[in-house]
Design a protein around this motif. Structure first.
Motif, PDB file in Angstrom:
ATOM      1  N   PRO A 115       0.804  -1.231   0.000  1.00 38.49           N
ATOM      2  CA  PRO A 115       0.000   0.000   0.000  1.00 38.49           C
ATOM      3  C   PRO A 115       0.835   1.277   0.000  1.00 38.49           C
ATOM      4  CG  PRO A 115      -0.890  -1.570   1.573  1.00 38.49           C
ATOM      5  CD  PRO A 115       0.400  -2.143   1.051  1.00 38.49           C
ATOM      6  N   GLU A 116       1.963   1.270   0.678  1.00 34.20           N
ATOM      7  CA  GLU A 116       2.825   2.458   0.719  1.00 34.20           C
ATOM      8  C   GLU A 116       3.369   2.781  -0.677  1.00 34.20           C
ATOM      9  OE1 GLU A 116       3.587  -0.371   2.652  1.00 34.20           O
ATOM     10  OE2 GLU A 116       2.360   0.357   4.327  1.00 34.20           O
ATOM     11  N   ALA A 117       3.728   1.756  -1.412  1.00 29.80           N
ATOM     12  CA  ALA A 117       4.245   1.954  -2.774  1.00 29.80           C
ATOM     13  C   ALA A 117       3.135   2.422  -3.712  1.00 29.80           C
ATOM     14  CB  ALA A 117       4.877   0.664  -3.293  1.00 29.80           C
ATOM     15  N   ILE A 118       1.939   1.900  -3.508  1.00 31.17           N
ATOM     16  CA  ILE A 118       0.796   2.358  -4.313  1.00 31.17           C
ATOM     17  C   ILE A 118       0.572   3.849  -4.067  1.00 31.17           C
ATOM     18  CG2 ILE A 118      -1.704   2.155  -4.624  1.00 31.17           C
ATOM     19  CD1 ILE A 118      -1.410  -0.853  -4.018  1.00 31.17           C
ATOM     20  N   GLN A 119       0.679   4.262  -2.814  1.00 29.09           N
ATOM     21  CA  GLN A 119       0.520   5.688  -2.477  1.00 29.09           C
ATOM     22  C   GLN A 119       1.546   6.546  -3.211  1.00 29.09           C
ATOM     23  OE1 GLN A 119      -1.707   7.388  -1.010  1.00 29.09           O
ATOM     24  NE2 GLN A 119      -2.600   6.301   0.709  1.00 29.09           N
ATOM     25  N   VAL A 120       2.785   6.066  -3.311  1.00 29.68           N
ATOM     26  CA  VAL A 120       3.838   6.802  -4.004  1.00 29.68           C
ATOM     27  C   VAL A 120       3.482   6.969  -5.484  1.00 29.68           C
ATOM     28  CG1 VAL A 120       6.257   6.714  -4.752  1.00 29.68           C
ATOM     29  CG2 VAL A 120       5.659   6.157  -2.387  1.00 29.68           C
ATOM     30  N   VAL A 121       3.018   5.887  -6.105  1.00 33.65           N
ATOM     31  CA  VAL A 121       2.623   5.936  -7.519  1.00 33.65           C
ATOM     32  C   VAL A 121       1.473   6.914  -7.713  1.00 33.65           C
ATOM     33  CG1 VAL A 121       1.615   4.602  -9.427  1.00 33.65           C
ATOM     34  CG2 VAL A 121       3.440   3.605  -8.031  1.00 33.65           C
ATOM     35  N   LEU A 122       0.472   6.816  -6.835  1.00 31.88           N
ATOM     36  CA  LEU A 122      -0.692   7.697  -6.953  1.00 31.88           C
ATOM     37  C   LEU A 122      -0.309   9.160  -6.747  1.00 31.88           C
ATOM     38  CD1 LEU A 122      -3.420   5.570  -5.113  1.00 31.88           C
ATOM     39  CD2 LEU A 122      -2.964   5.736  -7.571  1.00 31.88           C
ATOM     40  N   GLU A 123       0.599   9.406  -5.828  1.00 30.44           N
ATOM     41  CA  GLU A 123       1.029  10.792  -5.592  1.00 30.44           C
ATOM     42  C   GLU A 123       1.765  11.346  -6.811  1.00 30.44           C
ATOM     43  OE1 GLU A 123       1.342  14.447  -3.900  1.00 30.44           O
ATOM     44  OE2 GLU A 123       0.004  12.795  -3.408  1.00 30.44           O
ATOM     45  N   GLU A 124       2.554  10.524  -7.489  1.00 24.14           N
ATOM     46  CA  GLU A 124       3.222  10.960  -8.724  1.00 24.14           C
ATOM     47  C   GLU A 124       2.197  11.296  -9.800  1.00 24.14           C
ATOM     48  OE1 GLU A 124       6.380  11.786  -9.933  1.00 24.14           O
ATOM     49  OE2 GLU A 124       6.681  11.836  -7.762  1.00 24.14           O
ATOM     50  N   LEU A 125       1.173  10.456  -9.921  1.00 29.71           N
ATOM     51  CA  LEU A 125       0.106  10.739 -10.884  1.00 29.71           C
ATOM     52  C   LEU A 125      -0.578  12.064 -10.540  1.00 29.71           C
ATOM     53  CD1 LEU A 125      -1.462   7.180 -11.301  1.00 29.71           C
ATOM     54  CD2 LEU A 125      -0.317   8.513 -13.078  1.00 29.71           C
ATOM     55  N   ARG A 126      -0.802  12.313  -9.244  1.00 27.14           N
ATOM     56  CA  ARG A 126      -1.420  13.576  -8.824  1.00 27.14           C
ATOM     57  C   ARG A 126      -0.540  14.766  -9.179  1.00 27.14           C
ATOM     58  NH1 ARG A 126      -0.990  17.528  -5.768  1.00 27.14           N
ATOM     59  NH2 ARG A 126       0.824  16.703  -4.722  1.00 27.14           N
ATOM     60  N   LYS A 127       0.746  14.643  -8.934  1.00 28.45           N
ATOM     61  CA  LYS A 127       1.681  15.730  -9.250  1.00 28.45           C
ATOM     62  C   LYS A 127       1.671  16.060 -10.739  1.00 28.45           C
ATOM     63  CE  LYS A 127       5.010  14.897  -5.543  1.00 28.45           C
ATOM     64  NZ  LYS A 127       6.375  14.403  -5.263  1.00 28.45           N
ATOM     65  N   ASN A 128       1.486  15.030 -11.574  1.00 31.33           N
ATOM     66  CA  ASN A 128       1.451  15.232 -13.022  1.00 31.33           C
ATOM     67  C   ASN A 128       0.079  15.676 -13.524  1.00 31.33           C
ATOM     68  OD1 ASN A 128       4.146  14.521 -13.382  1.00 31.33           O
ATOM     69  ND2 ASN A 128       3.654  12.358 -13.524  1.00 31.33           N
ATOM     70  N   GLY A 129      -0.894  15.763 -12.617  1.00 34.69           N
ATOM     71  CA  GLY A 129      -2.228  16.200 -12.996  1.00 34.69           C
ATOM     72  C   GLY A 129      -3.113  15.094 -13.538  1.00 34.69           C
ATOM     73  N   ASN A 130      -2.703  13.842 -13.368  1.00 27.95           N
ATOM     74  CA  ASN A 130      -3.481  12.723 -13.901  1.00 27.95           C
ATOM     75  C   ASN A 130      -4.268  11.970 -12.836  1.00 27.95           C
ATOM     76  OD1 ASN A 130      -0.815  12.816 -15.826  1.00 27.95           O
ATOM     77  ND2 ASN A 130      -2.723  12.459 -16.917  1.00 27.95           N
ATOM     78  N   LEU A 131      -4.294  12.496 -11.629  1.00 32.41           N
ATOM     79  CA  LEU A 131      -5.062  11.877 -10.562  1.00 32.41           C
ATOM     80  C   LEU A 131      -5.663  12.971  -9.705  1.00 32.41           C
ATOM     81  CD1 LEU A 131      -4.458   8.820  -8.475  1.00 32.41           C
ATOM     82  CD2 LEU A 131      -4.651  10.968  -7.235  1.00 32.41           C
ATOM     83  N   GLU A 132      -6.883  12.747  -9.277  1.00 28.95           N
ATOM     84  CA  GLU A 132      -7.543  13.673  -8.373  1.00 28.95           C
ATOM     85  C   GLU A 132      -8.129  12.867  -7.218  1.00 28.95           C
ATOM     86  OE1 GLU A 132     -11.572  16.128  -8.722  1.00 28.95           O
ATOM     87  OE2 GLU A 132     -10.034  16.792 -10.123  1.00 28.95           O
ATOM     88  N   TRP A 133      -7.816  13.283  -6.003  1.00 30.11           N
ATOM     89  CA  TRP A 133      -8.405  12.642  -4.839  1.00 30.11           C
ATOM     90  C   TRP A 133      -9.850  13.078  -4.728  1.00 30.11           C
ATOM     91  CZ3 TRP A 133      -6.002   8.680  -3.019  1.00 30.11           C
ATOM     92  CH2 TRP A 133      -4.613   8.617  -3.066  1.00 30.11           C
ATOM     93  N   LEU A 134     -10.741  12.143  -4.453  1.00 29.36           N
ATOM     94  CA  LEU A 134     -12.170  12.443  -4.382  1.00 29.36           C
ATOM     95  C   LEU A 134     -12.651  12.652  -2.949  1.00 29.36           C
ATOM     96  CD1 LEU A 134     -13.443   9.881  -7.044  1.00 29.36           C
ATOM     97  CD2 LEU A 134     -12.972  12.330  -7.350  1.00 29.36           C
ATOM     98  N   ASP A 135     -11.772  12.405  -1.979  1.00 31.59           N
ATOM     99  CA  ASP A 135     -12.138  12.643  -0.583  1.00 31.59           C
ATOM    100  C   ASP A 135     -10.925  13.168   0.181  1.00 31.59           C
ATOM    101  OD1 ASP A 135     -10.644  10.323  -0.559  1.00 31.59           O
ATOM    102  OD2 ASP A 135     -11.936   9.268   0.853  1.00 31.59           O
TER     103      ASP A 135
END
Length: 128
Positions: A23-43
């Motif tokens: 899960p920690e590694a998944i968080q890192v990947v998701l945070e990179e996607l967010r930084k690039n503008g390709n992910l948005e947290w919904l909560d």
């Protein structure tokens, strides 16, 4: 998608090899996607998210290029016409989720290239 769903997704888990990304590694990947503008947290707790193939601004650019290329500035379209109409059948944005279309049009509206309007039977957009 939620973090729990992501942990079991083929993106982060290989059933054949019986391996999962922690899960920690998944968080890192998701945070990179967010930084690039390709992910948005919904909560606020960052447990649910939306992964975007293209950012809303990129979709807006594609839509506006189609409008300009076809001489359709100063024209009004329904949202349905843009994502489901015959005129856009060969365009990359054809079939785009309506929520993402609205985000793309909002980005164009901020650039003063479009205005989202309310029509009798729903929403539409006028391009400038």
């Amino acid at each position: 998608m939620t973090l729990r769903e992501a942990q079991d997704s083929p993106l982060f888990a290989n059933r054949r090899l019986q391996r999962k990304l922690p899960p920690e590694a998944i968080q890192v990947v998701l945070e990179e996607l967010r930084k690039n503008g390709n992910l948005e947290w919904l909560d606020k707790n960052k447990t649910s998210f939306l992964i975007m193939w293209r950012r809303p601004e990129e979709w807006g650019k594609l839509i506006y290029q189609w409008v300009s290329k076809n001489g359709l500035t100063n024209s009004v379209f329904t949202l349905y016409e843009l994502i489901s109409g015959d005129d856009t059948a060969n365009e990359e944005f054809h079939g785009l989720d309506e929520a993402m279309l609205l985000r793309a049009l909002q980005a164009l509206q901020q650039e003063h290239k479009a205005e989202i309007i309310t029509l009798d039977d729903g929403r539409g957009v006028k391009f400038f």
